[in-house]
Design a protein around this motif. Structure first.
Motif, PDB file in Angstrom:
ATOM      1  N   UNK A  42       0.826  -1.218   0.000  1.00 18.21           N
ATOM      2  CA  UNK A  42       0.000   0.000   0.000  1.00 18.21           C
ATOM      3  C   UNK A  42       0.853   1.259   0.000  1.00 18.21           C
ATOM      4  N   UNK A  43       0.322   2.355  -0.523  1.00 21.47           N
ATOM      5  CA  UNK A  43       1.080   3.616  -0.541  1.00 21.47           C
ATOM      6  C   UNK A  43       1.215   4.251   0.832  1.00 21.47           C
ATOM      7  N   UNK A  44       0.329   3.872   1.772  1.00 20.75           N
ATOM      8  CA  UNK A  44       0.364   4.461   3.107  1.00 20.75           C
ATOM      9  C   UNK A  44       0.816   3.444   4.146  1.00 20.75           C
ATOM     10  N   UNK A  45       1.422   3.930   5.202  1.00 15.42           N
ATOM     11  CA  UNK A  45       1.868   3.093   6.314  1.00 15.42           C
ATOM     12  C   UNK A  45       0.662   2.769   7.198  1.00 15.42           C
ATOM     13  N   UNK A  46       0.543   1.504   7.592  1.00 13.73           N
ATOM     14  CA  UNK A  46      -0.565   1.072   8.442  1.00 13.73           C
ATOM     15  C   UNK A  46      -0.071   0.861   9.875  1.00 13.73           C
ATOM     16  N   UNK A  47      -0.810   1.420  10.824  1.00 14.78           N
ATOM     17  CA  UNK A  47      -0.464   1.305  12.235  1.00 14.78           C
ATOM     18  C   UNK A  47      -1.726   1.005  13.035  1.00 14.78           C
ATOM     19  N   UNK A  48      -1.544   0.492  14.239  1.00 17.20           N
ATOM     20  CA  UNK A  48      -2.651   0.314  15.175  1.00 17.20           C
ATOM     21  C   UNK A  48      -2.464   1.283  16.329  1.00 17.20           C
ATOM     22  N   UNK A  49      -3.536   2.000  16.652  1.00 18.23           N
ATOM     23  CA  UNK A  49      -3.531   2.970  17.749  1.00 18.23           C
ATOM     24  C   UNK A  49      -4.533   2.491  18.801  1.00 18.23           C
TER      25      UNK A  49
END
Length: 298
Positions: A79-86
């Motif tokens: 994906x073009x964006x970074x995925x994180x969990x908050x």
């Protein structure tokens, strides 16, 4: 950028405009040469390494970004964006550079990889199984199982712990289908396509025993029909773990000798190959199998 002198900032902007540097996250750049040498997975990792220190200590790289950091294959690219969990968020949020998922995290769910917090392989597998399509999920699960980074029971427990997830049944279906015996993303996708076209269930990584001097192993073995199916991806002919010190010419010769030895085995009535294009068009794989006498129900 804010700490730069105006002249330095102007010079950097000039280089970016001229293609000398590429922005990977606000305020973070790499040279164009460095970027072009990276694989797609490594490019996503670079984005993650640039983004994570700027996102706050409670955020953890997750989903596709965690898969990239754990060196998993990506079937459809990254994906073009970074995925994180908050863990502090109530709802998901997507910005131009980051997707924030709202989920609680157990301390055991977090590892440290390349200096950044990232969801464990088990948590990553569960997250992706609940958010990706079947084929993409199987490719990642097969890889994690093959490398012994996850256990099916542990991933299943995390999936079942989210009973309100709409894709829970699909996630459990993919997990039940996953196997540590698939040796590459292409073989994983081939398994998915074989199931979709109603092919008989093959034996994976079957080894033909002979006099002991050469016991070849094949990707797929349809024992009832005596047919071998091999997936031919680029890795078999280019990657060091497959090729070793051999030249491309020697690799081709050795592969031909291997095929001849398999065809000569008394249990083998047919030998066929498939490539990526056959997997993208299931009718082509169906035709490949039909040519060898392997029926498909769909």
């Amino acid at each position: 950028m804010s700490e730069m002198e105006p002249r330095e900032a102007a010079a950097l902007r000039k280089h970016v405009g001229a293609g000398g540097y590429r922005p990977v996250h606000p305020g973070v750049y790499v040279t164009h040469g460095e970027w072009t040498r990276l694989t797609p997975r490594r490019r996503h990792v670079v984005k993650a390494l640039a983004a994570m220190p700027r996102l706050g200590a409670r955020l953890v790289a997750s989903h596709e970004t965690a898969a990239a950091l754990h060196r998993c294959p990506g079937l459809r690219g990254w994906p073009p964006r970074v995925h994180v969990t908050d863990p502090a968020r109530i709802r998901a949020q997507a910005t131009a550079h980051v997707v924030k998922h709202a989920q609680t995290l157990d301390p055991l769910d977090t590892w440290l990889v390349s200096g950044v917090p990232v969801t464990s392989p088990t948590r990553t597998a569960a997250d992706l199984a609940l958010s990706q399509q079947h084929a993409e999920t199987v490719v990642v699960l097969d890889d994690l199982l093959r490398r012994d980074l996850v256990a099916v029971a542990d991933v299943e427990a995390l999936i079942r712990a989210r009973p309100r997830a709409r894709s829970r049944v699909a996630a459990l279906t993919a997990l039940a289908f996953a196997s540590p015996l698939a040796d590459s993303p292409g073989e994983s996708l081939a398994r998915v396509v074989l199931a979709r076209i109603g092919a008989p269930k093959p034996v994976l990584q079957h080894r033909f025993h002979s006099d002991g001097s050469f016991d070849p192993r094949v990707d797929f073995w349809f024992a009832e029909h005596g047919v071998v199916l091999e997936f031919d991806g680029a890795a078999r002919f280019t990657r060091s773990r497959h090729v070793g010190p051999r030249t491309p010419e020697q690799v081709a010769v050795d592969e031909r000798l291997r095929e001849d030895a398999i065809r000569a085995h008394p249990d083998v009535a047919g030998f066929v190959r498939c490539v990526w294009s056959d997997l993208r068009e299931p009718a082509r794989l169906r035709a490949v199998l039909a040519s060898a006498g392997v029926p498909c129900r769909r």
